[in-house]
Design a protein around this motif. Structure first.
Motif, PDB file in Angstrom:
ATOM      1  N   ARG A 129     -61.085 -19.973  41.179  1.00  0.00           N
ATOM      2  CA  ARG A 129     -62.465 -20.365  40.597  1.00  0.00           C
ATOM      3  C   ARG A 129     -62.163 -21.897  39.886  1.00  0.00           C
ATOM      4  NH1 ARG A 129     -67.194 -18.039  41.882  1.00  0.00           N
ATOM      5  NH2 ARG A 129     -66.899 -15.790  42.247  1.00  0.00           N
ATOM      6  N   PHE A 130     -61.263 -21.732  38.897  1.00  0.00           N
ATOM      7  CA  PHE A 130     -60.855 -22.981  38.037  1.00  0.00           C
ATOM      8  C   PHE A 130     -60.250 -23.898  38.981  1.00  0.00           C
ATOM      9  CE2 PHE A 130     -57.896 -25.494  35.794  1.00  0.00           C
ATOM     10  CZ  PHE A 130     -58.866 -25.563  34.726  1.00  0.00           C
ATOM     11  N   THR A 131     -59.617 -23.752  40.010  1.00  0.00           N
ATOM     12  CA  THR A 131     -58.951 -24.979  40.724  1.00  0.00           C
ATOM     13  C   THR A 131     -59.733 -25.328  41.996  1.00  0.00           C
ATOM     14  OG1 THR A 131     -56.882 -23.825  40.290  1.00  0.00           O
ATOM     15  CG2 THR A 131     -56.736 -25.482  41.960  1.00  0.00           C
ATOM     16  N   TYR A 132     -60.465 -24.564  42.672  1.00  0.00           N
ATOM     17  CA  TYR A 132     -60.943 -24.928  43.765  1.00  0.00           C
ATOM     18  C   TYR A 132     -62.664 -24.619  43.675  1.00  0.00           C
ATOM     19  CZ  TYR A 132     -56.370 -24.549  45.684  1.00  0.00           C
ATOM     20  OH  TYR A 132     -54.907 -24.708  45.907  1.00  0.00           O
ATOM     21  N   ASP A 133     -63.111 -24.123  42.698  1.00  0.00           N
ATOM     22  CA  ASP A 133     -64.453 -23.473  42.661  1.00  0.00           C
ATOM     23  C   ASP A 133     -64.611 -22.670  43.805  1.00  0.00           C
ATOM     24  OD1 ASP A 133     -67.040 -23.282  41.514  1.00  0.00           O
ATOM     25  OD2 ASP A 133     -67.759 -25.028  42.287  1.00  0.00           O
ATOM     26  N   ALA A 134     -63.928 -21.730  44.113  1.00  0.00           N
ATOM     27  CA  ALA A 134     -64.129 -20.761  45.293  1.00  0.00           C
ATOM     28  C   ALA A 134     -63.550 -19.627  44.716  1.00  0.00           C
ATOM     29  CB  ALA A 134     -63.229 -21.429  46.417  1.00  0.00           C
ATOM     30  N   SER A 135     -63.975 -18.262  45.748  1.00  0.00           N
ATOM     31  CA  SER A 135     -63.653 -17.086  45.274  1.00  0.00           C
ATOM     32  C   SER A 135     -62.737 -16.376  46.315  1.00  0.00           C
ATOM     33  CB  SER A 135     -65.054 -16.253  45.162  1.00  0.00           C
ATOM     34  OG  SER A 135     -64.739 -14.911  45.303  1.00  0.00           O
ATOM     35  N   LEU A 136     -61.716 -15.837  45.768  1.00  0.00           N
ATOM     36  CA  LEU A 136     -60.937 -14.878  46.712  1.00  0.00           C
ATOM     37  C   LEU A 136     -61.755 -13.850  47.056  1.00  0.00           C
ATOM     38  CD1 LEU A 136     -57.707 -14.255  44.499  1.00  0.00           C
ATOM     39  CD2 LEU A 136     -57.811 -15.666  46.527  1.00  0.00           C
ATOM     40  N   ILE A 137     -62.548 -13.228  46.283  1.00  0.00           N
ATOM     41  CA  ILE A 137     -63.258 -11.630  46.276  1.00  0.00           C
ATOM     42  C   ILE A 137     -64.248 -11.897  47.591  1.00  0.00           C
ATOM     43  CG2 ILE A 137     -64.364 -10.007  45.418  1.00  0.00           C
ATOM     44  CD1 ILE A 137     -62.849 -10.702  42.852  1.00  0.00           C
ATOM     45  N   ASP A 138     -65.057 -13.000  47.318  1.00  0.00           N
ATOM     46  CA  ASP A 138     -66.012 -13.312  48.518  1.00  0.00           C
ATOM     47  C   ASP A 138     -65.336 -13.652  49.870  1.00  0.00           C
ATOM     48  OD1 ASP A 138     -67.597 -13.070  46.377  1.00  0.00           O
ATOM     49  OD2 ASP A 138     -68.455 -15.141  46.196  1.00  0.00           O
ATOM     50  N   GLY A 139     -64.107 -14.236  49.701  1.00  0.00           N
ATOM     51  CA  GLY A 139     -63.725 -14.439  50.955  1.00  0.00           C
ATOM     52  C   GLY A 139     -62.944 -13.246  51.932  1.00  0.00           C
ATOM     53  N   VAL A 140     -63.461 -11.977  51.400  1.00  0.00           N
ATOM     54  CA  VAL A 140     -62.879 -11.139  52.320  1.00  0.00           C
ATOM     55  C   VAL A 140     -64.266 -10.066  52.454  1.00  0.00           C
ATOM     56  CG1 VAL A 140     -61.329  -8.998  52.809  1.00  0.00           C
ATOM     57  CG2 VAL A 140     -60.330 -11.333  51.943  1.00  0.00           C
ATOM     58  N   PRO A 141     -64.697  -9.958  53.437  1.00  0.00           N
ATOM     59  CA  PRO A 141     -66.006  -8.881  53.485  1.00  0.00           C
ATOM     60  C   PRO A 141     -65.647  -7.471  52.967  1.00  0.00           C
ATOM     61  CG  PRO A 141     -65.779 -10.146  55.731  1.00  0.00           C
ATOM     62  CD  PRO A 141     -64.679 -10.397  54.832  1.00  0.00           C
ATOM     63  N   GLY A 142     -66.594  -7.077  51.824  1.00  0.00           N
ATOM     64  CA  GLY A 142     -66.491  -5.989  51.471  1.00  0.00           C
ATOM     65  C   GLY A 142     -65.420  -5.689  50.069  1.00  0.00           C
ATOM     66  N   LEU A 143     -65.057  -6.818  49.807  1.00  0.00           N
ATOM     67  CA  LEU A 143     -64.201  -6.856  48.690  1.00  0.00           C
ATOM     68  C   LEU A 143     -64.862  -6.965  47.212  1.00  0.00           C
ATOM     69  CD1 LEU A 143     -60.902  -8.999  48.788  1.00  0.00           C
ATOM     70  CD2 LEU A 143     -61.343  -6.492  49.327  1.00  0.00           C
ATOM     71  N   THR A 144     -66.114  -7.380  47.212  1.00  0.00           N
ATOM     72  CA  THR A 144     -67.117  -7.599  46.052  1.00  0.00           C
ATOM     73  C   THR A 144     -67.268  -5.937  45.604  1.00  0.00           C
ATOM     74  OG1 THR A 144     -68.093  -9.207  47.024  1.00  0.00           O
ATOM     75  CG2 THR A 144     -69.067  -8.548  45.185  1.00  0.00           C
ATOM     76  N   ASP A 145     -67.616  -5.038  46.487  1.00  0.00           N
ATOM     77  CA  ASP A 145     -68.025  -3.823  46.081  1.00  0.00           C
ATOM     78  C   ASP A 145     -66.658  -2.995  45.727  1.00  0.00           C
ATOM     79  OD1 ASP A 145     -70.654  -4.140  46.369  1.00  0.00           O
ATOM     80  OD2 ASP A 145     -70.709  -3.214  48.419  1.00  0.00           O
ATOM     81  N   TRP A 146     -65.619  -3.400  46.414  1.00  0.00           N
ATOM     82  CA  TRP A 146     -64.355  -2.657  46.230  1.00  0.00           C
ATOM     83  C   TRP A 146     -63.814  -3.153  44.818  1.00  0.00           C
ATOM     84  CZ3 TRP A 146     -59.820  -5.826  45.403  1.00  0.00           C
ATOM     85  CH2 TRP A 146     -58.761  -4.948  45.451  1.00  0.00           C
ATOM     86  N   PHE A 147     -63.891  -4.344  44.517  1.00  0.00           N
ATOM     87  CA  PHE A 147     -63.409  -4.881  43.253  1.00  0.00           C
ATOM     88  C   PHE A 147     -64.118  -4.130  42.013  1.00  0.00           C
ATOM     89  CE2 PHE A 147     -62.912  -7.692  39.692  1.00  0.00           C
ATOM     90  CZ  PHE A 147     -61.665  -8.176  39.918  1.00  0.00           C
ATOM     91  N   ALA A 148     -65.532  -4.049  42.305  1.00  0.00           N
ATOM     92  CA  ALA A 148     -66.258  -3.235  41.275  1.00  0.00           C
ATOM     93  C   ALA A 148     -66.035  -1.859  41.323  1.00  0.00           C
ATOM     94  CB  ALA A 148     -67.828  -3.528  41.689  1.00  0.00           C
ATOM     95  N   ALA A 149     -65.684  -1.445  42.204  1.00  0.00           N
ATOM     96  CA  ALA A 149     -65.416   0.023  42.313  1.00  0.00           C
ATOM     97  C   ALA A 149     -63.832   0.372  41.482  1.00  0.00           C
ATOM     98  CB  ALA A 149     -65.273   0.837  43.551  1.00  0.00           C
ATOM     99  N   MET A 150     -63.014  -0.689  41.940  1.00  0.00           N
ATOM    100  CA  MET A 150     -61.729  -0.603  41.366  1.00  0.00           C
ATOM    101  C   MET A 150     -61.736  -0.776  39.760  1.00  0.00           C
ATOM    102  SD  MET A 150     -59.550   0.497  43.683  1.00  0.00           S
ATOM    103  CE  MET A 150     -57.886   0.034  42.552  1.00  0.00           C
TER     104      MET A 150
END
Ligand SMILES: N[C@@H](CCC(=O)N[C@@H](CS)C(=O)NCC(=O)O)C(=O)O
Length: 233
Positions: free
Chosen positions: A173-194
Motif C-alpha cells: 500500500r505504501f509503495t504502490y497504493d495497491a493491495s496484495l490481499i485484494d490481488g487474490v480472490p477469496g483472500l480478504t475473507d481468509w485474512f479476516a478469519a486468520m
C-alpha cells in the motif's frame, strides 16, 4: 525428541511470527527467547546465516523457517498442519515457496524505504512490482480459500502466508497504493478469519508494540493509517 523447544527471535519478524504461530497451533510445549539476529561466531553456531528465527531443540538448533515448520510437523505431536496426503503436502509447500520467494523476498527489498528510514531506488520499486504481480497470479491459480488456503484444514501455508501478507500489505500500500490481499480472490475473507484466530491474537500482541518501537527507532516513513471516520447521519 521434541521436549525443551525454545524459539529464538523477535516479534517484528514475520518469519519468527509464522514459526511462533505454528508452535501455538500445534499445541507444542515451548518457550520464546527474545533474540536479535547477529553475525558473531557464537550466534552463527546456532543459526548459520546469522538470522532469526531459530529453534533450539534437544538435538541442536534449526534455522530457516520452512525447516523449522517441517521439524515442528515431524517431531511434535498434535494437530496436523500439513494435509495428510503427499500431493496435498506438496501443494502446501508450493504455496509457501511462492509466498517466500516471490512475495516476501521482493517486498523485503523495499523495507529500507518503508520501515527503516532509508530510501528505495525507483529501479528497485519498478523491478519488484512485476514479481509480486506474477506471484499473485500464481496464487490465484493455486488457492481458493475454503476456508483455508489448502481447503478445510488449517496448514502451515496459512500461517506462513498470513504473517507475510500482514507485513507485505503495508509495504504494498505504501509503495504502490495497491493491495496484495485484494490481488487474490477469496483472500480478504481468509485474512479476516486468520486475524480472528487466538494464535494470531497471541502473536500480534507481541508484534504491535515491538513493531511500533522498531518504526520509531528507525525513523520509518511508514505510518499506521488513521482509523477511518465513521459517517454520521
Ligand atoms: N530465510 C530465513 C529468513 C529469516 C530472516 O530474514 N530473518 C530476518 C529477520 S525478519 C533476519 O534475521 N535478518 C537479519 C539479517 O538478515 O542479517 C528464514 O526462513 O527464516
Amino acid at each position: 525428541m521434541h521436549d525443551c523447544l525454545a524459539l529464538h527471535g523477535y516479534p517484528v519478524s514475520n518469519y519468527f511470527n509464522a514459526a511462533h504461530a505454528a508452535l501455538i497451533e500445534k499445541g507444542a510445549a515451548f518457550t520464546v527467547v527474545p533474540t536479535r539476529a547477529a553475525q558473531d561466531e557464537a550466534f552463527l553456531a546456532q543459526s548459520a546465516m546469522g538470522k532469526i528465527p531459530f529453534l533450539r531443540t534437544a538435538e541442536g538448533c534449526i534455522a530457516e523457517t520452512v525447516a523449522i515448520l517441517e521439524y515442528i510437523e515431524d517431531a511434535v505431536p498434535g494437530v496436523a498442519l500439513y494435509p495428510a496426503d503427499a500431493f496435498g503436502r506438496a501443494r502446501a509447500r508450493q504455496v509457501i515457496n511462492i509466498v517466500q520467494l516471490y512475495v516476501e523476498a521482493p517486498l523485503r527489498s523495499l523495507f529500507p524505504g518503508v520501515f527503516m528510514g532509508g530510501e528505495n531506488q525507483p529501479e528497485t520499486i519498478a523491478a519488484v512490482r512485476p514479481v509480486i504481480d506474477r506471484a499473485l497470479r500464481a496464487l490465484s491459480h493455486l488457492v481458493t480459500p475454503a476456508p483455508y488456503l489448502m481447503g478445510a484444514q488449517l496448514s502451515h501455508a496459512d500461517l506462513f502466508a498470513f504473517y507475510t501478507f500482514d507485513v507485505g500489505e503495508r509495504v504494498m500500500r505504501f509503495t504502490y497504493d495497491a493491495s496484495l490481499i485484494d490481488g487474490v480472490p477469496g483472500l480478504t475473507d481468509w485474512f479476516a478469519a486468520m486475524a480472528a484466530r487466538s494464535s494470531t491474537h497471541a502473536v500480534l500482541a507481541d508484534f504491535h508494540p515491538a513493531f511500533a518501537a522498531y518504526l520509531r527507532d528507525k525513523g520509518a516513513a511508514w505510518r499506521e493509517p488513521e482509523p477511518k471516520e465513521t459517517a454520521h447521519a
